[in-house]
Design a protein around this motif. Structure first.
Motif, mmCIF file in Angstrom:
data_model
loop_
_atom_site.group_PDB
_atom_site.id
_atom_site.type_symbol
_atom_site.label_atom_id
_atom_site.label_comp_id
_atom_site.label_asym_id
_atom_site.label_seq_id
_atom_site.Cartn_x
_atom_site.Cartn_y
_atom_site.Cartn_z
ATOM 1 N N ARG A 107 0.849 -1.204 0.000
ATOM 2 C CA ARG A 107 0.000 0.000 0.000
ATOM 3 C C ARG A 107 0.878 1.243 0.000
ATOM 4 O O ARG A 107 2.100 1.162 0.126
ATOM 5 N N VAL B 289 6.617 2.458 2.318
ATOM 6 C CA VAL B 289 5.864 2.773 1.092
ATOM 7 C C VAL B 289 6.744 3.308 -0.025
ATOM 8 O O VAL B 289 6.238 3.961 -0.950
ATOM 9 N N ASN C 231 -5.581 12.333 -0.010
ATOM 10 C CA ASN C 231 -4.723 11.538 0.879
ATOM 11 C C ASN C 231 -5.644 10.781 1.832
ATOM 12 O O ASN C 231 -6.867 10.963 1.821
ATOM 13 N N LYS C 232 -5.038 9.933 2.656
ATOM 14 C CA LYS C 232 -5.803 9.081 3.573
ATOM 15 C C LYS C 232 -6.894 9.859 4.297
ATOM 16 O O LYS C 232 -6.665 10.974 4.769
HETATM 17 C C1 LIG Z 1 3.719 8.131 0.701
HETATM 18 S S1 LIG Z 1 2.339 7.587 0.900
HETATM 19 C C2 LIG Z 1 1.098 8.813 0.638
HETATM 20 C C3 LIG Z 1 -0.207 8.159 0.709
HETATM 21 O O1 LIG Z 1 -0.217 7.057 -0.151
HETATM 22 C C4 LIG Z 1 -0.560 7.749 2.148
HETATM 23 O O2 LIG Z 1 -0.623 8.886 2.938
HETATM 24 C C5 LIG Z 1 -1.887 7.057 2.097
HETATM 25 O O3 LIG Z 1 -2.905 7.695 2.100
HETATM 26 C C6 LIG Z 1 -1.882 5.588 1.955
HETATM 27 O O4 LIG Z 1 -3.160 5.053 1.939
HETATM 28 P P1 LIG Z 1 -3.334 3.464 1.916
HETATM 29 O O5 LIG Z 1 -4.814 3.278 1.859
HETATM 30 O O6 LIG Z 1 -2.722 2.945 3.175
HETATM 31 O O7 LIG Z 1 -2.658 2.970 0.670
#
Ligand SMILES: CSC[C@@H](O)[C@@H](O)C(=O)COP(=O)(O)O
Length: 362
Positions: A35, A151, A235-236
């Motif tokens: 993710r 990530v 974003n999240k």
């Molecule tokens: C560098 S990661 C930036 C975003 O991808 C992160 O903040 C996010 O929202 C990730 O969401 P996810 O649902 O865990 O994939």
């Protein structure tokens, strides 16, 4: 095969997840075993290379992977970039699919390496920017979700900046939003912060307001899944309320993302497709090992009556006027407007780019 660290099992266990075909990788992406925007791009890129190496239908694989999750633009970017490299190599070498598969793998590796290089620049530029926005050091930073080494091919985005501040001896406190419902903050950011020896505390998302009110936050740092041409940031879920709080309390709200997260083909924030996830992620405490339980449940411990409806968007969209700055690997965008976003994107990667207050980054 593709070997991933299964992020659904962290922090309890470090378990590898082996994907030998595209459906397995799609499932890993959808379950959030893998993710975060930059890593989704890398995984998607390797997924196409895997399909090519194993003789699967590459166009079909690319289609499945690119649509596995809709919001993070890096996923489709990684997938399409390797697919294009494969197609170009096929066109050059006729039926030489082995050579084309090797080319696809080389392209995925190049993307992986570029992400690591981009993340190093993000850390440097973000650290510099914080020095200007909040002079005096001893920073108390609040972050949301997980944006670090887990990530990225390198140090990550927002959490990479936090790490640079920490390494410079300037991190007084990292406030880690737990990030309901899947707890990427409590499970993953806290895991990374602990490994780095950072001073950190986890808070429930709804405690952020009182933290701001008590004057305990010097800046908010978050990543992004897609930045529209107007500068709006997906974003999240839970990021937008933090931006509102930050504005009310006059605290800088900084987004950190590689330029590959900017999507100029999406004109406005309201055009961004926000992934809707299953309700049981909200109505249950998820089990570490999914045991099934029928379509209505995720096999976890119920928090709400069985069958309760839930609202579970994975992301929200923060309008550009609430964003103090976007730190990219090409420089810093501030103020955030359609014009400044377009200007940054039009600079060449190796060229110079205008940053806030007319300063330049190499
Ligand atoms: C560098 S990661 C930036 C975003 O991808 C992160 O903040 C996010 O929202 C990730 O969401 P996810 O649902 O865990 O994939």
């Amino acid at each position: 095969m593709l070997v991933l660290l299964d992020q659904t099992r962290l922090p309890a266990e470090e378990v590898e997840l082996v994907c030998t075909d595209v459906p397995a990788l799609v499932a890993a992406i959808q379950s959030l075993a893998v993710r975060g925007a930059p890593l989704l791009g890398i995984a998607g890129a390797y997924g196409v290379a895997l399909a090519a190496a194993r003789g699967f239908d590459v166009a079909d694989a690319a289609e499945q992977l690119a649509h596995a999750r809709p919001t993070a633009v890096n996923l489709a970017y990684g997938v399409r970039r390797v697919e294009e490299a494969y197609k170009a190599a096929m066109a050059r070498s006729g039926n030489g699919s082995q050579r084309a598969a090797a080319q696809a793998l080389a392209e995925a590796r190049a993307l992986h390496r570029e992400d690591a290089e981009a993340s190093a620049r993000l850390s440097e530029y973000g650290n510099e920017l914080l020095g200007e926005l909040v002079p005096g050091g001893g920073l108390r930073l609040l972050t949301h979700c997980n944006t670090g080494v887990l990530v990225s091919g390198g140090q990550g985005t927002a959490l990479g900046v936090v790490r640079a501040v920490h390494q410079a001896g300037e991190l007084r406190k990292l406030w880690v939003d737990e990030t309901r419902p899947l707890l990427q903050g409590a499970r993953l950011t806290a895991y990374e912060a602990a490994r780095e020896g950072m001073p950190y505390s986890v808070l429930s998302d709804n405690a952020a307001g009182s933290l701001f009110a008590e004057g305990e936050v010097d800046a908010v740092l978050v990543g992004a899944d897609r930045i529209a041409a107007d500068g709006a940031v997906a974003n999240k879920v839970g990021t937008y309320p933090l931006a509102v709080l930050a504005r009310h309390h006059e605290v800088p709200f900084v987004v950190v993302a590689p330029v590959t997260t900017v999507d100029l083909t999406t004109e406005r924030g309201s055009d961004i497709e926000v992934e809707q996830r299953p309700g049981h992620e909200v109505t249950e405490i998820p089990p570490v090992h999914r045991t099934g339980g029928g379509p209505e449940t995720g096999g976890g411990i119920p928090l709400a009556p069985v069958g309760a409806q839930a609202y579970n968007p994975a992301f929200d969209v923060t309008p550009p006027d609430l964003v103090t700055a976007i730190v990219t690997d090409r420089g810093v965008i501030s103020p955030v407007t359609a014009d400044t976003v377009a200007e940054l994107c039009s600079t060449s990667r190796k060229g110079t780019s205008r940053t806030r207050n007319g300063m330049m980054n190499a």
